[in-house]
Design a protein around this motif. Sequence first.
Motif, mmCIF file in Angstrom:
data_model
loop_
_atom_site.group_PDB
_atom_site.id
_atom_site.type_symbol
_atom_site.label_atom_id
_atom_site.label_comp_id
_atom_site.label_asym_id
_atom_site.label_seq_id
_atom_site.Cartn_x
_atom_site.Cartn_y
_atom_site.Cartn_z
ATOM 1 N N MET A 1 0.833 -1.200 0.000
ATOM 2 C CA MET A 1 0.000 0.000 0.000
ATOM 3 C C MET A 1 0.865 1.246 0.000
ATOM 4 O O MET A 1 2.014 1.225 0.442
ATOM 5 C CB MET A 1 -0.911 0.044 1.236
ATOM 6 N N ARG A 2 0.280 2.323 -0.469
ATOM 7 C CA ARG A 2 0.915 3.642 -0.388
ATOM 8 C C ARG A 2 0.082 4.468 0.598
ATOM 9 O O ARG A 2 -1.039 4.875 0.300
ATOM 10 C CB ARG A 2 0.961 4.305 -1.759
ATOM 11 N N LEU A 3 0.651 4.704 1.768
ATOM 12 C CA LEU A 3 -0.063 5.367 2.854
ATOM 13 C C LEU A 3 0.491 6.765 3.046
ATOM 14 O O LEU A 3 1.715 6.964 3.077
ATOM 15 C CB LEU A 3 0.076 4.550 4.136
ATOM 16 N N LEU A 4 -0.387 7.740 3.197
ATOM 17 C CA LEU A 4 0.039 9.129 3.268
ATOM 18 C C LEU A 4 -0.814 9.926 4.235
ATOM 19 O O LEU A 4 -1.912 9.518 4.607
ATOM 20 C CB LEU A 4 -0.003 9.778 1.884
ATOM 21 N N SER A 5 -0.277 11.074 4.652
ATOM 22 C CA SER A 5 -0.991 12.009 5.524
ATOM 23 C C SER A 5 -1.173 13.322 4.779
ATOM 24 O O SER A 5 -0.337 13.713 3.959
ATOM 25 C CB SER A 5 -0.211 12.242 6.819
ATOM 26 N N TYR A 6 -2.264 14.028 5.103
ATOM 27 C CA TYR A 6 -2.603 15.228 4.340
ATOM 28 C C TYR A 6 -3.586 16.078 5.144
ATOM 29 O O TYR A 6 -4.086 15.677 6.201
ATOM 30 C CB TYR A 6 -3.221 14.846 2.990
ATOM 31 N N LEU A 7 -3.847 17.267 4.621
ATOM 32 C CA LEU A 7 -4.789 18.195 5.249
ATOM 33 C C LEU A 7 -6.085 18.242 4.450
ATOM 34 O O LEU A 7 -6.067 18.311 3.214
ATOM 35 C CB LEU A 7 -4.194 19.601 5.313
ATOM 36 N N VAL A 8 -7.208 18.229 5.163
ATOM 37 C CA VAL A 8 -8.524 18.479 4.580
ATOM 38 C C VAL A 8 -9.208 19.527 5.447
ATOM 39 O O VAL A 8 -9.460 19.281 6.633
ATOM 40 C CB VAL A 8 -9.383 17.200 4.510
ATOM 41 N N ASN A 9 -9.452 20.699 4.873
ATOM 42 C CA ASN A 9 -10.050 21.809 5.622
ATOM 43 C C ASN A 9 -9.285 22.091 6.910
ATOM 44 O O ASN A 9 -9.878 22.322 7.970
ATOM 45 C CB ASN A 9 -11.515 21.513 5.935
ATOM 46 N N GLY A 10 -7.961 22.039 6.813
ATOM 47 C CA GLY A 10 -7.112 22.344 7.957
ATOM 48 C C GLY A 10 -6.950 21.207 8.943
ATOM 49 O O GLY A 10 -6.229 21.347 9.939
ATOM 50 N N LEU A 25 -8.727 6.971 5.058
ATOM 51 C CA LEU A 25 -8.789 5.978 6.129
ATOM 52 C C LEU A 25 -9.185 6.593 7.461
ATOM 53 O O LEU A 25 -9.741 5.903 8.320
ATOM 54 C CB LEU A 25 -7.437 5.268 6.255
ATOM 55 N N SER A 26 -8.912 7.877 7.647
ATOM 56 C CA SER A 26 -9.320 8.536 8.894
ATOM 57 C C SER A 26 -10.824 8.426 9.095
ATOM 58 O O SER A 26 -11.305 8.174 10.206
ATOM 59 C CB SER A 26 -8.914 10.014 8.871
ATOM 60 N N PRO A 34 -6.043 6.594 15.134
ATOM 61 C CA PRO A 34 -6.265 8.029 14.893
ATOM 62 C C PRO A 34 -5.359 8.649 13.838
ATOM 63 O O PRO A 34 -5.737 9.642 13.224
ATOM 64 C CB PRO A 34 -5.994 8.654 16.275
ATOM 65 N N ASP A 35 -4.171 8.094 13.639
ATOM 66 C CA ASP A 35 -3.258 8.616 12.619
ATOM 67 C C ASP A 35 -2.425 7.462 12.081
ATOM 68 O O ASP A 35 -2.556 6.309 12.522
ATOM 69 C CB ASP A 35 -2.387 9.748 13.172
ATOM 70 N N LEU A 36 -1.569 7.769 11.142
ATOM 71 C CA LEU A 36 -0.796 6.720 10.486
ATOM 72 C C LEU A 36 0.189 6.069 11.456
ATOM 73 O O LEU A 36 0.437 4.859 11.393
ATOM 74 C CB LEU A 36 -0.068 7.292 9.272
ATOM 75 N N ALA A 65 -3.134 18.907 0.212
ATOM 76 C CA ALA A 65 -1.875 19.416 0.750
ATOM 77 C C ALA A 65 -1.249 18.289 1.563
ATOM 78 O O ALA A 65 -1.759 17.920 2.627
ATOM 79 C CB ALA A 65 -2.124 20.642 1.632
ATOM 80 N N LEU A 66 -0.162 17.725 1.033
ATOM 81 C CA LEU A 66 0.438 16.565 1.679
ATOM 82 C C LEU A 66 1.325 16.978 2.849
ATOM 83 O O LEU A 66 1.988 18.015 2.831
ATOM 84 C CB LEU A 66 1.255 15.764 0.666
ATOM 85 N N LEU A 67 1.336 16.111 3.856
ATOM 86 C CA LEU A 67 2.168 16.247 5.046
ATOM 87 C C LEU A 67 3.214 15.137 5.033
ATOM 88 O O LEU A 67 3.084 14.161 4.289
ATOM 89 C CB LEU A 67 1.309 16.128 6.304
ATOM 90 N N PRO A 68 4.264 15.232 5.857
ATOM 91 C CA PRO A 68 5.115 14.056 6.026
ATOM 92 C C PRO A 68 4.252 12.872 6.456
ATOM 93 O O PRO A 68 3.314 13.052 7.247
ATOM 94 C CB PRO A 68 6.082 14.487 7.133
ATOM 95 N N PRO A 69 4.502 11.677 5.943
ATOM 96 C CA PRO A 69 3.596 10.557 6.209
ATOM 97 C C PRO A 69 3.361 10.286 7.691
ATOM 98 O O PRO A 69 2.225 10.077 8.121
ATOM 99 C CB PRO A 69 4.285 9.376 5.520
ATOM 100 N N VAL A 70 4.433 10.256 8.489
ATOM 101 C CA VAL A 70 4.306 10.103 9.940
ATOM 102 C C VAL A 70 4.525 11.477 10.558
ATOM 103 O O VAL A 70 5.596 12.060 10.425
ATOM 104 C CB VAL A 70 5.317 9.081 10.501
ATOM 105 N N LEU A 71 3.505 11.982 11.238
ATOM 106 C CA LEU A 71 3.561 13.371 11.713
ATOM 107 C C LEU A 71 4.380 13.533 12.986
ATOM 108 O O LEU A 71 5.030 14.559 13.176
ATOM 109 C CB LEU A 71 2.137 13.881 11.951
ATOM 110 N N THR A 72 4.350 12.525 13.849
ATOM 111 C CA THR A 72 5.000 12.671 15.156
ATOM 112 C C THR A 72 5.835 11.435 15.498
ATOM 113 O O THR A 72 5.581 10.754 16.496
ATOM 114 C CB THR A 72 3.960 12.906 16.264
#
Length: 286
Positions: A1-10, A25-26, A34-36, A65-72
Amino acid sequence: MRLLSYLVNGEARYGAAVEGGVVDLSRRIGRYFPDLKALIAGDGLGRAKEVVAGETPDHALVELALLPPVLTPEKLWCIGVNYMDRNAEYKDNSDLPKYPSLFVRNMSSVVGAGQGIEKPAVSEQLDYEGELVIVIGKEGRHIPREAAWSHIFGMTLCNEGSVRDWLHHGKFNVTQGKNFDRSGSIGPWIVTSDECDPRGPHEIITRVNGEVRQQDTTARLMFPFDALIAYLSTFATLKPGDMIATGTPTGAGARFDPPRWLRPGDVVEVESPAIGVLRNAVVAEA
């Protein structure tokens, strides 16, 4: 799979990139993961695959708007001088390293794919470093090399942006020049190990404005992925979501004569065929 994190309406969300877009998936399993990072830690890949199967994409990739895949991640390790010929670039007549060179980056120093990387106002020496990144999937300490592969969840890409003159401010460290806000990038997604075998070999290519500046293969790593995991886990527990940027090939801008620093408007692309392309434009610090 290709898994990613991003913003939707902030709001930060995560999903799976599929043909035609992104499945959110959220919205579907966010109450469990809750997150990746939580999905990785909770061994949720199988559940994610079940949810995505047959679903229609919720978003077009280009609209996000893409974010780094793992945020924290707990740790973002960075390895220096790891490809053959890199040691020679320093022209200091030193022997090949016996141990990996290591430093740490803060997540505030990286942005996601498609976002602007910043040339700091205090320096003209912003440089690129294209790298493959391994993402830890299973916690471990004192991991033997033969078991290391089972601890890798997947792989992503990094432009490990460096502010060269600030690398030399300290006598023993490079931390300052590696941690300017928004000076590097990670993404666009994690490709899971079941679809992209970390054993490789994997090619890594860096282009600036379409010109190839770096190109090499993990077959030429001095410290392969399994060796890095064994070494790092000797002194630190590796946690799910931790990321290890595994080193950059020869050909960074600092190595040209004269050096070729990044300027606002330049476009940096880091590519590995089995993963994709991490693309960012350079912007001036706001």
